[in-house]
Design an enzyme around this catalytic site. Structure first.
Site, mmCIF file in Angstrom:
data_model
loop_
_atom_site.group_PDB
_atom_site.id
_atom_site.type_symbol
_atom_site.label_atom_id
_atom_site.label_comp_id
_atom_site.label_asym_id
_atom_site.label_seq_id
_atom_site.Cartn_x
_atom_site.Cartn_y
_atom_site.Cartn_z
ATOM 1 N N GLU A 57 36.769 -26.462 14.895
ATOM 2 C CA GLU A 57 35.963 -25.247 14.724
ATOM 3 C C GLU A 57 36.512 -24.382 13.599
ATOM 4 O O GLU A 57 37.722 -24.227 13.462
ATOM 5 C CB GLU A 57 35.997 -24.470 16.056
ATOM 6 C CG GLU A 57 35.346 -23.115 16.024
ATOM 7 C CD GLU A 57 35.357 -22.425 17.388
ATOM 8 O OE1 GLU A 57 35.656 -23.080 18.412
ATOM 9 O OE2 GLU A 57 35.074 -21.213 17.429
ATOM 10 N N GLU B 292 33.887 -14.362 12.206
ATOM 11 C CA GLU B 292 33.408 -13.576 13.352
ATOM 12 C C GLU B 292 33.469 -12.094 13.032
ATOM 13 O O GLU B 292 34.362 -11.638 12.313
ATOM 14 C CB GLU B 292 34.256 -13.860 14.599
ATOM 15 C CG GLU B 292 33.915 -15.181 15.256
ATOM 16 C CD GLU B 292 34.449 -15.265 16.677
ATOM 17 O OE1 GLU B 292 33.650 -15.328 17.620
ATOM 18 O OE2 GLU B 292 35.686 -15.265 16.841
ATOM 19 N N TRP C 72 26.265 -12.611 20.113
ATOM 20 C CA TRP C 72 26.551 -12.800 21.539
ATOM 21 C C TRP C 72 27.178 -11.572 22.178
ATOM 22 O O TRP C 72 27.862 -10.800 21.517
ATOM 23 C CB TRP C 72 27.359 -14.064 21.775
ATOM 24 C CG TRP C 72 28.705 -14.167 21.143
ATOM 25 C CD1 TRP C 72 28.969 -14.482 19.838
ATOM 26 C CD2 TRP C 72 29.975 -13.977 21.775
ATOM 27 N NE1 TRP C 72 30.327 -14.505 19.635
ATOM 28 C CE2 TRP C 72 30.975 -14.194 20.806
ATOM 29 C CE3 TRP C 72 30.373 -13.662 23.080
ATOM 30 C CZ2 TRP C 72 32.335 -14.102 21.081
ATOM 31 C CZ3 TRP C 72 31.742 -13.576 23.353
ATOM 32 C CH2 TRP C 72 32.696 -13.789 22.367
ATOM 33 N N THR D 218 38.928 -9.700 25.755
ATOM 34 C CA THR D 218 37.800 -10.019 24.884
ATOM 35 C C THR D 218 36.893 -8.809 24.699
ATOM 36 O O THR D 218 36.409 -8.543 23.607
ATOM 37 C CB THR D 218 36.995 -11.195 25.474
ATOM 38 O OG1 THR D 218 37.881 -12.291 25.671
ATOM 39 C CG2 THR D 218 35.875 -11.620 24.541
#
Ligand SMILES: *[C@@H]1O[C@H](CO)[C@@H](O)[C@H](O)[C@H]1NC(C)=O
Ligand SMILES: *[C@@H]1O[C@H](CO)[C@@H](O)[C@H](O)[C@H]1NC(C)=O
Ligand SMILES: *[C@@H]1O[C@H](CO)[C@@H](O)[C@H](O)[C@H]1NC(C)=O
Ligand SMILES: *[C@@H]1O[C@H](CO)[C@@H](O)[C@H](O)[C@H]1NC(C)=O
Ligand SMILES: *[C@@H]1O[C@H](CO)[C@@H](O)[C@H](O)[C@H]1NC(C)=O
Ligand SMILES: *[C@@H]1O[C@H](CO)[C@@H](O)[C@H](O)[C@H]1NC(C)=O
Ligand SMILES: *[C@@H]1O[C@H](CO)[C@@H](O)[C@H](O)[C@H]1NC(C)=O
Ligand SMILES: *[C@@H]1O[C@H](CO)[C@@H](O)[C@H](O)[C@H]1NC(C)=O
Length: 369
Positions: free
Chosen positions: A168, A172, A262, A273
């Protein structure tokens, strides 16, 4: 410190966010799928049909060739004057990458400006966010997304590449700040315990109101992250070698391009998070009230393939070759079809063909249940 902690929990959340099929058999590399449901989906469940397409993990499937081959990289610039090249529900994808450039794995999209041509990814309180995946894979290359991020605490915009074995590469954008971007990468889904590969890049002009070009320049020996054509960071493959194993923890398998918006700031997300993403989402935000959704906007995505192995006129796909060593997957070019249920009907004709076709249709029907 918080960034460090939160980056560690970002990936499991991203995965949990999309899991919807809880009843199917689960799978992983030590417990692969049975032959009756041979394909291990990206979320770790066994099945047929679209479980065998994008994200299907060859290491956790019944055999190394249970998953359909990965559609080969093509140089392209994808723009969004309309959404005709986007399949709005990936469940119905049949593997034909000539027909669609993108599939929507979750959520909803909109075309914001019919003359200007912009793709909007939407997040509402009920849709749980939106993710698109490219139908073609990149097996090294330069990928640039020209986009505008969200600007709301708890709402994360992302532009990443992701392989079927979870290599990956990420750009972000946690929504609470619109002056920074974060880069990151992972090898085979491994979350380093003693460090993070994530870095923050500050000083951007408003990422919500201005388009910037975010580039992932992924080459066999080095990975460079660029913003508006300026290199921010380079990771050399040779610098990722794990001294204990001698293996480079460097993304090295064919990957789909994914664009997403998201919700990190919601109940059930790990506190680290939520903090990283800028807190809980305020569903009373005036922007949300006015538009009826949160959004991120994509103007274009361009792909320049780096072909380490030279394709010929019949090359259609990448395949994982049989290998006992999962830490060093062997990828090859192939002329095999990427389509579901394609093999049995090739080269048959007349009465025989009809019978075979009906049997194939019947089997496809049975597989739906
Ligand atoms: C793999 O899946 C099996 C069966 O679901 C489970 O028991 C096992 O804990 C899993 N292993 C890993 C490493 O997740
Ligand atoms: C794939 O899609 C293209 C474009 O729509 C179409 O021309 C082609 O026939 C399709 N291939 C198959 C095997 O269905
Ligand atoms: C896609 O289709 C499947 C099967 O009909 C359905 O369960 C799912 O909710 C759909 N997804 C979206 C985002 O509409
Ligand atoms: C729509 O697109 C046109 C052409 O690119 C641009 O001039 C205009 O400002 C856009 N309108 C909005 C509302 O973004
Ligand atoms: C982004 O890339 C496009 C296409 O290469 C280019 O036309 C544009 O000038 C770039 N924009 C910025 C802000 O670098
Ligand atoms: C491509 O396929 C055609 C038709 O089967 C065949 O004649 C040709 O030799 C193939 N070319 C290569 C380079 O494999
Ligand atoms: C892997 O090995 C199996 C069994 O020998 C064979 O059927 C299959 O074609 C091989 N797959 C690849 C991708 O080489
Ligand atoms: C497809 O690939 C196989 C294995 O590499 C080769 O033997 C065959 O000739 C190829 N067929 C075409 C049409 O290119």
């Amino acid at each position: 410190m918080y960034r460090h902690t939160s980056l560690l929990v970002t990936i499991p959340i991203l995965v949990a966010w999309l899991v919807s099929t809880a009843s199917a058999t689960s799978c992983n590399a030590t417990s692969p799928c049975p032959s009756s449901a041979p394909c291990c989906s990206e979320f770790g469940f066994c099945g047929n049909d679209n479980f065998c397409l994008g994200g299907c993990n060859p290491f956790a499937s019944n055999s190394m060739d249970s998953c359909r081959p990965n559609p080969v990289c093509h140089d392209a610039t994808y723009t969004f004057t309309d959404n005709s090249r986007i399949l709005s529900n990936s469940t119905y994808f049949d593997g034909n990458a000539t027909e669609y450039d993108w599939v929507v794995d979750k959520g909803n999209i909109m075309n914001t400006n019919s003359s200007g041509g912009e793709l909007a990814l939407l997040l509402t309180q009920t849709n749980g966010g939106t993710r698109l995946s490219s139908t073609r894979y990149v097996y090294y290359g330069t990928v640039t997304a020209k986009l505008k991020t969200g600007r709301w605490g708890g709402v994360v915009t992302a532009f990443i590449t992701m392989s079927d074995v979870k290599d990956e590469i990420d750009w972000e954008f946690p929504g609470a700040t619109t002056t920074q971007a974060q880069s990151n990468y992972f090898w085979q889904g491994v979350i380093p315990t003693d460090h993070t590969n994530g870095q923050t890049h500050n000083g951007l002009s408003d990422t919500f109101s201005s388009y910037h070009n975010y580039t992932i320049d992924w080459q066999p020996d080095a990975l460079t992250f660029l913003i508006d054509g300026n290199a921010q960071r380079t990771v050399k493959k040779s610098d990722t070698i794990d001294p204990k194993t001698g293996i480079a923890n460097y993304p090295s398998t064919p990957s789909r391009i994914q664009l997403s918006l998201w919700p990190a700031g919601i109940d059930g997300t790990a506190p680290g998070t939520v903090q990283w993403a800028g807190g809980m989402i305020n569903w009373d935000d005036p922007d949300y009230k006015a538009a009826g959704h949160f959004y991120a906007t994509v103007k274009s995505v361009s792909v320049k393939c780096t072909n380490v192995q030279k394709p010929n006129v019949n090359t259609t796909s990448y395949i994982y070759q049989n290998s006992t060593d999962k830490t060093s997957p062997a990828v090859a070019l192939s002329n095999r079809s990427t389509l579901l249920n394609s093999a049995p009907v090739v080269g048959v004709s007349g009465m025989h063909g009809t019978v075979v076709g009906l049997v194939v249709l019947f089997l496809a029907f049975v597989h739906l249940f």
